[in-house]
Scaffold this motif. Structure first.
Motif, PDB file in Angstrom:
ATOM      1  N   LEU A  40     -10.778  56.566  -5.424  1.00 43.21           N
ATOM      2  CA  LEU A  40     -10.870  57.393  -6.638  1.00 43.21           C
ATOM      3  C   LEU A  40     -12.099  56.819  -7.528  1.00 43.21           C
ATOM      4  O   LEU A  40     -12.825  57.105  -8.376  1.00 43.21           O
ATOM      5  N   VAL A  41     -12.703  57.953  -6.680  1.00 40.24           N
ATOM      6  CA  VAL A  41     -13.934  59.421  -6.405  1.00 40.24           C
ATOM      7  C   VAL A  41     -13.417  60.465  -7.439  1.00 40.24           C
ATOM      8  O   VAL A  41     -12.592  60.999  -6.779  1.00 40.24           O
ATOM      9  N   GLY A  68     -12.041  47.737   3.512  1.00 40.66           N
ATOM     10  CA  GLY A  68     -12.354  45.736   2.905  1.00 40.66           C
ATOM     11  C   GLY A  68     -13.747  45.677   2.207  1.00 40.66           C
ATOM     12  O   GLY A  68     -14.256  45.860   2.757  1.00 40.66           O
ATOM     13  N   GLY A  69     -14.017  46.324   0.940  1.00 43.63           N
ATOM     14  CA  GLY A  69     -14.843  45.884   0.245  1.00 43.63           C
ATOM     15  C   GLY A  69     -14.461  45.136  -1.461  1.00 43.63           C
ATOM     16  O   GLY A  69     -13.648  44.294  -1.002  1.00 43.63           O
ATOM     17  N   LEU A 115     -13.598  52.960   1.137  1.00 39.37           N
ATOM     18  CA  LEU A 115     -13.144  52.245   0.824  1.00 39.37           C
ATOM     19  C   LEU A 115     -11.993  52.517  -0.209  1.00 39.37           C
ATOM     20  O   LEU A 115     -12.709  52.872  -1.462  1.00 39.37           O
ATOM     21  N   PRO A 116     -10.483  53.444   0.097  1.00 37.21           N
ATOM     22  CA  PRO A 116      -9.824  53.570  -0.467  1.00 37.21           C
ATOM     23  C   PRO A 116      -9.888  52.951  -1.765  1.00 37.21           C
ATOM     24  O   PRO A 116      -9.558  53.909  -3.050  1.00 37.21           O
ATOM     25  N   LEU A 117      -9.765  51.913  -2.127  1.00 38.65           N
ATOM     26  CA  LEU A 117      -9.842  51.708  -3.355  1.00 38.65           C
ATOM     27  C   LEU A 117     -10.555  51.071  -3.781  1.00 38.65           C
ATOM     28  O   LEU A 117     -10.932  49.968  -4.644  1.00 38.65           O
ATOM     29  N   LEU A 166     -25.036  61.176   3.377  1.00 38.81           N
ATOM     30  CA  LEU A 166     -23.545  60.448   3.005  1.00 38.81           C
ATOM     31  C   LEU A 166     -22.424  60.206   3.712  1.00 38.81           C
ATOM     32  O   LEU A 166     -22.027  61.619   3.887  1.00 38.81           O
ATOM     33  N   ARG A 167     -21.360  59.092   4.281  1.00 38.43           N
ATOM     34  CA  ARG A 167     -20.272  59.864   4.939  1.00 38.43           C
ATOM     35  C   ARG A 167     -19.335  58.997   3.955  1.00 38.43           C
ATOM     36  O   ARG A 167     -18.822  57.454   3.609  1.00 38.43           O
ATOM     37  N   LEU A 168     -18.353  59.882   3.077  1.00 36.57           N
ATOM     38  CA  LEU A 168     -16.837  59.078   2.346  1.00 36.57           C
ATOM     39  C   LEU A 168     -15.409  59.214   2.926  1.00 36.57           C
ATOM     40  O   LEU A 168     -15.559  60.200   3.081  1.00 36.57           O
TER      41      LEU A 168
END
Length: 468
Positions: free
Chosen positions: A318-319, A263-264, A287-289, A311-313
Motif C-alpha cells: 500500500l506504499v 501483524g500490525g 506489513l503488507p496490509l 530503513l527496511r520495507l
C-alpha cells in the motif's frame, strides 16, 4: 605424513577445513578423529528417539570427547520431562559439558529439576534457548549467574489445571539478562510478571507469535523503568501490537531499533510514529496490509526520526512513491541502508529509484531483492548516484540483465558484496565482467553455472568468496 605433523598444526589445519569436508577428517585415523573432537568448540546434533540407556551412555561418551565444547545445538524427538521430571539428554549435557557457554535445546519441554542441575554444572552458560511448559515457573533463572541471553518457547495449551492463580512471589532478584526472547505467550500467562519485574537490564526484547504479554501492569512497569531497552522485535503479534507500541511511545526513549513482521495495526503504528520520543536508528517493517503513505509521511515529519540510518520495507503493497520520496528527502544526509524487498512500488513507479538515488547520497547498503519487474534502466539510473555503495542485493530480480553489471562496475567502485542470485537474464559474461573489474569486491552470490573458468580463477586469486 601423519607422523610428521604435530597435534597443534593438525588442529590449526582442521579449523580451516570448510564444514562440508570436516566430517571426513574423522575417517582418516583415530588420531585425527581424537584431535578434531578435542579442538571442536561448536556442535549441532539431532538426537532421535528412543532415549534408552544405551543411547544416553553413548551420547555421554561422545560429549566427553569434546572437552572444549562451548556451543551446543540439540534438536530432539521429544521425551523430555517438563514440570518436575527428569530430562536424560539435558542431564547428560550438564554432566559432560562443564565449559558450555551457549545451549540451544529444542526438544520437548525441559524439566525444572534438570535446569537446576544444569545451572550447578555449567556455570559459564551465557545463552540458553529452551522449551518450557505451563504452569510457568522462573525460580530457576537466578541460579544461572552468567546468563545474558534467554529464549523461551511455550508449547502446551493453557488450561485451568496448568494456570493456577499466581500471587506475587514476594521477592525480587536482579537478573543480568541483556536479550530476552519469548514465543507463544497466551492470555492468562500471568507468571511472566516475574520476568517483567526482574529483567530491568534487557537491551533487546523479542516477541514472536504472542497473543498476550502476561500481566499488563507488570509489562508497563517494565517499559517505564527500563532505561536500557534498545531493540524490539514483534513477529506475528497482531493482538498485542497496539498496547506495546502505545506503551513504547509514552515511556521508552532509549529504543533505537524496531522490527515488526506479519501483524500490525495501522492506527497503533501511526500513533507511535507521531508520539514517540525515541531516536530510532533502524526500522524494519513487513506489513503488507498495515503500512501506507500516512506512516511514511509521519516518519518524515517527526524530527525524532531524522537520525534513521537503516530503513527496511518488505512486501509493502500500500506504499506509493509519494511517501518514499518524502522520506528520502527527509533522510537525505543520514540514511545508510535502504531495503525495498518485494515492494510493488519499485516496479510500478517510474523514476522512483532515480529520485531516491539522487537524494540518498550516503547510501551504503541497498536491497531490492524479489522485485520481479525491475528493469535495467530504472536501476542503472539509481546506481549512477550511489557511488558509496558497499553492498547491493538484487536476488530474484529476474528482468535485470548484463547491462546492470556494466553499470555496477562503472558507478560503484566501493562494492564489496553483491547478490545477483536468480537474476535470470544476467549471464556468464556479465558475472565475469563484475568479478574482473570490481577493485574491492569480497563476496558475490550467484549460481555456479554462471561462473566461468576465468571468473573462478580470478575470484580465487583476489580472495573473492563465491556463494552459490
Amino acid at each position: 605424513m601423519d607422523t610428521l605433523l604435530c597435534d597443534e598444526l593438525l588442529q590449526e589445519i582442521f579449523h580451516r577445513v570448510p564444514p562440508p569436508s570436516s566430517a571426513a577428517v574423522t575417517l582418516v585415523s583415530k588420531r585425527w578423529r581424537r584431535l578434531l573432537r578435542s579442538s571442536t568448540t561448536s556442535l549441532s546434533l539431532h538426537f532421535p528417539l528412543p532415549y534408552n540407556p544405551t543411547a544416553i551412555t553413548s551420547f555421554s561418551a561422545f560429549l566427553t570427547q569434546h572437552p572444549f565444547l562451548s556451543s551446543l545445538f540439540i534438536s530432539a524427538g521429544g521425551g523430555g520431562g517438563g514440570g518436575s521430571g527428569e530430562d536424560p539428554l539435558l542431564l547428560t549435557i550438564a554432566s559432560s559439558c562443564p565449559n558450555l557457554r551457549h545451549l540451544r535445546f529444542l526438544s520437548s519441554p525441559v524439566s525444572y529439576f534438570s535446569l537446576y542441575t544444569l545451572s550447578n554444572s555449567c556455570i559459564h552458560l551465557s545463552s540458553i534457548s529452551i522449551t518450557i511448559s505451563r504452569p510457568l515457573n522462573f525460580h530457576w533463572l537466578p541460579y544461572f549467574n552468567s546468563l545474558k541471553n534467554l529464549s523461551l518457547y511455550f508449547t502446551n495449551p493453557l488450561t485451568e489445571t496448568n494456570n493456577p492463580k499466581v500471587k506475587d512471589v514476594g521477592f525480587d532478584v536482579e537478573l543480568n539478562l541483556e536479550t530476552l526472547s519469548l514465543c507463544g505467550v497466551l492470555p492468562g500467562d500471568h507468571g511472566l510478571s516475574f520476568l517483567w519485574k526482574n529483567c530491568k537490564n534487557v537491551k533487546k526484547l523479542k516477541l514472536k507469535s504472542c497473543e498476550s504479554i502476561g500481566d499488563y501492569s507488570s509489562f508497563s512497569d517494565f517499559l517505564f523503568s527500563s532505561n536500557n531497552l534498545q531493540e524490539l522485535e514483534l513477529r506475528t503479534c497482531r493482538s498485542i501490537i497496539d498496547v506495546v507500541l502505545l506503551n513504547l511511545a509514552d515511556t521508552c526513549v532509549s529504543l533505537d531499533s524496531l522490527l515488526i513482521y506479519d501483524g500490525g495495526s495501522k492506527e497503533g503504528l501511526l500513533q507511535f510514529i507521531n508520539q514517540s520520543k525515541c531516536n530510532l536508528k533502524k526500522l524494519d517493517l513487513r506489513l503488507p496490509l498495515d503500512l501506507n503513505n500516512s506512516h511514511l509521511l509521519a516518519l518524515s515529519e517527526n524530527l525524532n526520526f531524522r537520525g534513521l540510518v537503516s530503513l527496511r520495507l518488505q512486501s509493502c503493497c500500500l506504499v506509493s512513491g509519494e511517501g518514499l520520496k518524502s522520506l528520502g528527502r527527509a533522510l537525505a544526509n543520514v540514511l545508510e541502508e535502504l531495503a525495498l524487498v518485494n515492494c510493488d512500488v519499485v516496479d510500478k513507479e517510474l523514476g522512483l529509484l532515480t529520485d531516491l538515488g539522487q537524494n540518498l547520497k550516503n547510501l551504503r547498503r541497498l536491497d531490492l531483492s524479489y522485485n520481479n519487474m525491475l528493469i535495467d534502466k530504472e536501476l542503472v539510473s539509481m546506481l549512477a548516484s550511489c557511488c558509496f555503495l558497499v553492498e547491493l542485493k538484487l536476488r530474484g530480480c529476474s528482468m535485470l540483465s548484463n547491462a546492470t553489471m556494466y553499470s555496477m562496475v562503472r558507478s560503484c567502485k566501493k562494492l564489496e558484496r553483491v547478490d545477483i542470485s536468480y537474476c535470470g537474464r544476467i549471464e556468464m559474461e556479465g558475472v565475469e565482467f563484475l568479478v574482473l573489474n570490481s577493485p574491492v569486491l569480497r563476496r558475490v552470490d550467484v549460481e555456479q553455472r554462471k561462473l566461468s573458468e576465468v571468473a573462478g580463477k580470478w575470484a580465487t586469486s583476489k580472495f573473492i568468496e563465491v556463494v552459490s
